[in-house]
Design an enzyme around this catalytic site. Sequence first.
Site, PDB file in Angstrom:
ATOM      1  N   GLU A 696      83.562  -2.194 -43.932  1.00  0.00           N
ATOM      2  CA  GLU A 696      82.321  -2.290 -43.145  1.00  0.00           C
ATOM      3  C   GLU A 696      81.193  -1.741 -43.991  1.00  0.00           C
ATOM      4  O   GLU A 696      81.254  -0.582 -44.417  1.00  0.00           O
ATOM      5  CB  GLU A 696      82.426  -1.433 -41.870  1.00  0.00           C
ATOM      6  N   CYS A 730      74.195   2.382 -39.561  1.00  0.00           N
ATOM      7  CA  CYS A 730      74.205   1.045 -40.181  1.00  0.00           C
ATOM      8  C   CYS A 730      73.634   0.023 -39.207  1.00  0.00           C
ATOM      9  O   CYS A 730      73.133  -1.021 -39.605  1.00  0.00           O
ATOM     10  CB  CYS A 730      75.595   0.668 -40.659  1.00  0.00           C
TER      11      CYS A 730
END
Length: 940
Positions: A696, A730
């Site tokens: 990720e 994020c």
Amino acid sequence: MTDPDGQARVLRPLLYPRQASRISRRNYRCAGRLQILDLAVQELARHFRSYLQDHDLGGVWGRLLRLGNYPLLAPAVRASVQRLAREFLVAEDERSIARVLRRVGAIPASATFDAVGEAVLTAAEAEHYVYRNLRLLDWLAAAGGVPAISVKLSALTARFDPIDPTRSKERALVRLRPLIARASELGAAVTVDMEQHELKSLIVDAFVDLLAEFPQTGWQPGIALQAYAPDTPGIVERVIGAARERDRKLCIRLVKGAYWDTEVALAEQRNWPVPVFLEKGETDAQYEALTARLFDNADVIYPAIASHNLRSLSHAIAAARLRGLGPDRWEVQMLLGMANPLAEAVAASGVKLRMYIPMGDLLAGIAYLIRRLMENTANNSVLRQTYVEAQNVTQLLKPPQPVATPSAPPTTHEFASTPLLDFSRPAVQASFRQALNDVARSFDQAWPLDIAGSASQRLQSQTCINPARPNQVLGSIELGEIAHAEQAIANAVRAFDRWRETPAEQRAEICMRAADLMTERRQRLAALEVFEVAKNWREADADVAEAIDYLRFYAQQMRTLAGRHPTICYPGEPNHLLYEPRGVAVVIAPWNFPVAILTGMTTAALVAGNPAIMKPAGPSTLLALQLLQILRDAGMPRDVCQLIPGNGPQIGAHLVDHKDVAIIAFTGSREVGLSILQRAAVVHPGQREVKRVVCEMGGKNAIVIDRDADLDEAVLHTLLSAFGYQGQKCSAASRVIVVGEAHDRFVSRLAEALDCYSYGPPEDPMNVFGPVITAAAQRRIENYIEIGRSEGRLAYRGKVRGEGFYVAPAIFTDIEPGHRLAREEIFGPVLSVMRARTFDAAIAMALDSDFALTGGVFSRLPEHIELARRRFRVGNLYINRKITGATVGAQPFGGMRMSGTGVQAGGPDYLKQFMWTRVITENTLRHGFVPPPQGLSVKS
Ligand code: FDA
């Protein structure tokens, strides 16, 4: 008690159906006469239609909204909408106010005014609210009579937040004082409106404080209390007590409560107890009980019975008569435009009546209008029943049936999210403060490295510090070296067979136990987050709650994946598919969700049967240690779950390269993610597995704000998305693309709203924002701010003080798609605002990025929302809400393009990445055995 039916007979002659048709005919006749309509009204009509297209509306509203679908009739419809809206919301000027006073005077009734407006997000907006009310008091005084206004405390400050009650209250009171002072001079009545449940204590406390501050001055204080809340009788007693203590007559306006739908929806969403009754009969019954209670205390309370319900009002009239309370001892209140004939009937019956008159701009008051519209048309609304369905009077006067809904049986197998802490509750605030104190007392411990089988030796230690006070040492921890990484892998390799053979149910049980332990320790864990990574209370708690969710969610997923899964029937050869663990997993986690992400990746590996070696991020090592402790205490074997803190490039790279590692689960930057993918592709001598990388990476997330977006929502949610946890998520918004003319107003409101938030050590709940994680991050972000200055225009720069790693938030405008600020991940409180001419162009700009993690759209147009659904291809698209804060199970999280290679975390397929599938086929066609006919499966 005299009979409410008797009162109804007085009110009956003026009941509505006859009037309803008159009003609707009048609206249609007037429509043609109105000429040029302003934009606000066009917008209003359009918004009514798009909001309410799915509602089954009857009467005038329904016809109007249906007519609105035909463009040729649009001007007439808009005219009608304007007229109709103005029946509920009076224009804010002295003439209109004088006119409405004459209108209500003819009923006859008196009035109380409410300055309706946009949500207050900035200091200037709060100041303006005070100014409007001061001006209103003067207009009303000039018009003669006793001025009466109703105020919302949440409109007096941009931050009326129950997590910080003392300062929130003070911020509101600072602005309320001049109003009360002026009201005192004029002998005016000021009633404090009641708002959402979480603000209730704050509002009641502020009201009581106000009584102490302005004792026997000329103003007439009042407060609205809501019968739909089971805890209201206690509050009624408190206000009665305050009145007696101060020997002061107070007005209590008894209402049913205007936020029923929202309270129910929010409580369900948050998994909190629903703070309102679920059955209308319960609300109505409590309303009657409280009416009686107020009348019984009419020596110190002036009851204002605020309702449009024939039964509730009839009951009040009967109860007052029974007690011999004359018209000067209490009054009925109604909202302007809601039930005019009933108002006239009440006044004609000799009861004192006051109309509640909202005033303000039509567009700004749209939320208010929509609420009124919904209320009018809800199935159980008394207005709908009375005027649309024209139920008979006996039906309408039936005593309330206070039947409680039986609570649903507890679900044992379904996954339910962990409720966040409700920081509006003083007890929760107190226990969290206690947790912060407890954690602070345990600072300065030295933690040894704990890898089974490694020789004890003196190792280099890492000092863990508080980013808000870099001189404050939180603890120290020994760092592992290459030899320890080797030892950890050797331990894991040895443990693999045993762990793989451990029944999946047992592995799941350990995870469930860990979830329970984490729940027990959640406040201490969250408190440590506040110190170690500088999250504010809510963010820290949410991170721990998410970690608990991952433990439970993956445990339950594993239960469904365990065992044999028959494949498509093949007669004579039953086939079974099995999920098998892959081998040693290395988990490399970031510091920004220090408990949640580390727990998520590690749990997935472990519950699937893989031994896991955690390599935590340096700035959140103490939290990783706490997680290790929880997993071990829950029963996770020492060699199955290990933690090796150490230098990232050295230890992390060694683990990634190792021939005996089968899975690498990574969350972090694109740079490191891509390098892991590259390294993992290299096959080393003796390596037997093709490594699986679950990766990720970052985001450069955009929010598109449509021309017609509700700026109240868009500004607040963008603020939270871009600056929550200082932009170090994020999922954070780092680009905003505004369509058309909404740009300037959006930017100025956003900047002013941001300016109301204070930066500081997050252990103080006043500070919504804290420092960034390290001095290096601080330098990097400041460097981007310099780049921004050369590329665009600095529209806002906040102010921060303090010794920590603070970066004052920055908003840049005039950023072009090619600029570095529009393309590179900054991971800090820096937002770039761009312009687009059309919604299509805005979506194209949003997609013009290497990343595709999260995205957001604020729009009220269904066709634009549909277009965004189709074209705005990001991992997680959020419509009309903030773009951070995905919920495990409900919103599986993860991105596309350079944002990740993995399947979304917290979703149905995540766990499968940590496993192989195997299929076993057995030939059962032995001599003399007849296989079942084709199409029937062989049960295993
Ligand atoms: P009715 O008898 O139809 O009652 C509708 C109400 O019942 C809903 O608004 C809800 O409270 C409740 N209800 C609906 N479904 C329910 C269910 N399934 N279970 C339990 N309860 C259910 N409101 C507020 O919150 N703060 C305030 O300050 C004010 N101020 C105010 C001033 C004045 C003068 C008036 C007339 C009203 C208010 N209100 C308010 C609004 C008030 O709370 C209420 O929403 C409306 O008056 C509608 O209630 P009625 O009694 O008129 O209708």
